[in-house]
Write a protein that holds these residues in place. Structure first.
Motif, PDB file in Angstrom:
ATOM      1  N   PRO A  15      27.422  14.878   1.999  1.00 46.61           N
ATOM      2  CA  PRO A  15      28.445  13.879   2.345  1.00 46.61           C
ATOM      3  C   PRO A  15      28.558  13.724   3.854  1.00 46.61           C
ATOM      4  O   PRO A  15      28.552  14.715   4.588  1.00 46.61           O
ATOM      5  N   ARG A  16      28.659  12.479   4.316  1.00 47.42           N
ATOM      6  CA  ARG A  16      28.785  12.222   5.760  1.00 47.42           C
ATOM      7  C   ARG A  16      30.186  12.556   6.259  1.00 47.42           C
ATOM      8  O   ARG A  16      30.346  12.938   7.425  1.00 47.42           O
ATOM      9  N   THR A  17      31.198  12.370   5.424  1.00 45.92           N
ATOM     10  CA  THR A  17      32.578  12.713   5.800  1.00 45.92           C
ATOM     11  C   THR A  17      33.230  13.436   4.627  1.00 45.92           C
ATOM     12  O   THR A  17      33.896  12.820   3.795  1.00 45.92           O
ATOM     13  N   GLU A  22      35.102   7.222   4.708  1.00 39.54           N
ATOM     14  CA  GLU A  22      34.790   6.956   6.120  1.00 39.54           C
ATOM     15  C   GLU A  22      35.648   5.848   6.706  1.00 39.54           C
ATOM     16  O   GLU A  22      36.244   5.993   7.771  1.00 39.54           O
ATOM     17  N   GLU A  23      35.698   4.723   6.021  1.00 40.98           N
ATOM     18  CA  GLU A  23      36.433   3.568   6.541  1.00 40.98           C
ATOM     19  C   GLU A  23      37.936   3.799   6.531  1.00 40.98           C
ATOM     20  O   GLU A  23      38.632   3.435   7.494  1.00 40.98           O
ATOM     21  N   CYS A  24      38.458   4.390   5.469  1.00 39.01           N
ATOM     22  CA  CYS A  24      39.898   4.663   5.421  1.00 39.01           C
ATOM     23  C   CYS A  24      40.311   5.634   6.521  1.00 39.01           C
ATOM     24  O   CYS A  24      41.362   5.458   7.147  1.00 39.01           O
ATOM     25  N   LEU A  25      39.493   6.639   6.771  1.00 37.02           N
ATOM     26  CA  LEU A  25      39.800   7.576   7.856  1.00 37.02           C
ATOM     27  C   LEU A  25      39.824   6.857   9.197  1.00 37.02           C
ATOM     28  O   LEU A  25      40.711   7.092  10.018  1.00 37.02           O
ATOM     29  N   ALA A  26      38.870   5.965   9.420  1.00 33.36           N
ATOM     30  CA  ALA A  26      38.801   5.223  10.685  1.00 33.36           C
ATOM     31  C   ALA A  26      39.958   4.243  10.844  1.00 33.36           C
ATOM     32  O   ALA A  26      40.446   4.029  11.958  1.00 33.36           O
ATOM     33  N   GLY A  44      32.963   6.720   0.217  1.00 33.37           N
ATOM     34  CA  GLY A  44      33.811   5.540   0.159  1.00 33.37           C
ATOM     35  C   GLY A  44      34.826   5.673  -0.952  1.00 33.37           C
ATOM     36  O   GLY A  44      34.668   6.471  -1.870  1.00 33.37           O
ATOM     37  N   CYS A  45      35.864   4.875  -0.860  1.00 38.43           N
ATOM     38  CA  CYS A  45      36.916   4.909  -1.875  1.00 38.43           C
ATOM     39  C   CYS A  45      36.559   3.996  -3.051  1.00 38.43           C
ATOM     40  O   CYS A  45      35.791   3.046  -2.929  1.00 38.43           O
ATOM     41  N   CYS A  46      37.132   4.302  -4.202  1.00 44.88           N
ATOM     42  CA  CYS A  46      36.849   3.586  -5.451  1.00 44.88           C
ATOM     43  C   CYS A  46      37.515   2.209  -5.481  1.00 44.88           C
ATOM     44  O   CYS A  46      38.300   1.857  -4.601  1.00 44.88           O
ATOM     45  N   GLY A  51      40.972  -0.412  -0.195  1.00 46.69           N
ATOM     46  CA  GLY A  51      39.807  -0.840   0.573  1.00 46.69           C
ATOM     47  C   GLY A  51      38.541  -1.084  -0.232  1.00 46.69           C
ATOM     48  O   GLY A  51      37.662  -1.803   0.222  1.00 46.69           O
ATOM     49  N   LYS A  52      38.414  -0.455  -1.390  1.00 46.63           N
ATOM     50  CA  LYS A  52      37.211  -0.584  -2.234  1.00 46.63           C
ATOM     51  C   LYS A  52      35.939  -0.391  -1.405  1.00 46.63           C
ATOM     52  O   LYS A  52      34.968  -1.129  -1.520  1.00 46.63           O
TER      53      LYS A  52
END
Length: 85
Positions: A15-17, A22-26, A44-46, A51-52
């Motif tokens: 896993p990268r994060t 990743e996007e939600c954290l950013a 990524g989120c579901c 954010g999907k």
């Protein structure tokens, strides 16, 4: 469960994060469940999350298979063939 060639050929990248989407954290967003891309390790989120981001990642990259990144879950989903494996 049905299996497709994409699922059979999927890799197992780290896993990268590992701490979340990743996007939600950013963005400071939130997620419901997490998915790991089995091509590059993107987290990524579901689609139940605002954010999907897992599905957005598929549309951006065409990486076909994600796995659940939830403790105790062991399944994979192919976006191309719409099957779980």
């Amino acid at each position: 469960m049905t299996t497709c060639e994409h699922i059979l050929q999927a890799q197992d990248p780290p896993p990268r994060t590992p701490e979340g989407c990743e996007e939600c954290l950013a963005e400071g967003g939130r997620w419901v469940h997490l998915r790991r891309c089995l091509s590059c390790g993107h987290i990524g989120c579901c689609d139940s999350s605002p954010g999907k981001h897992a599905t957005a990642h598929f549309h951006q990259t065409s990486d076909p298979v994600v796995a659940s990144f939830e403790p105790g879950e062991d399944w994979r989903w192919c976006y191309v063939d719409n099957v779980i494996g």
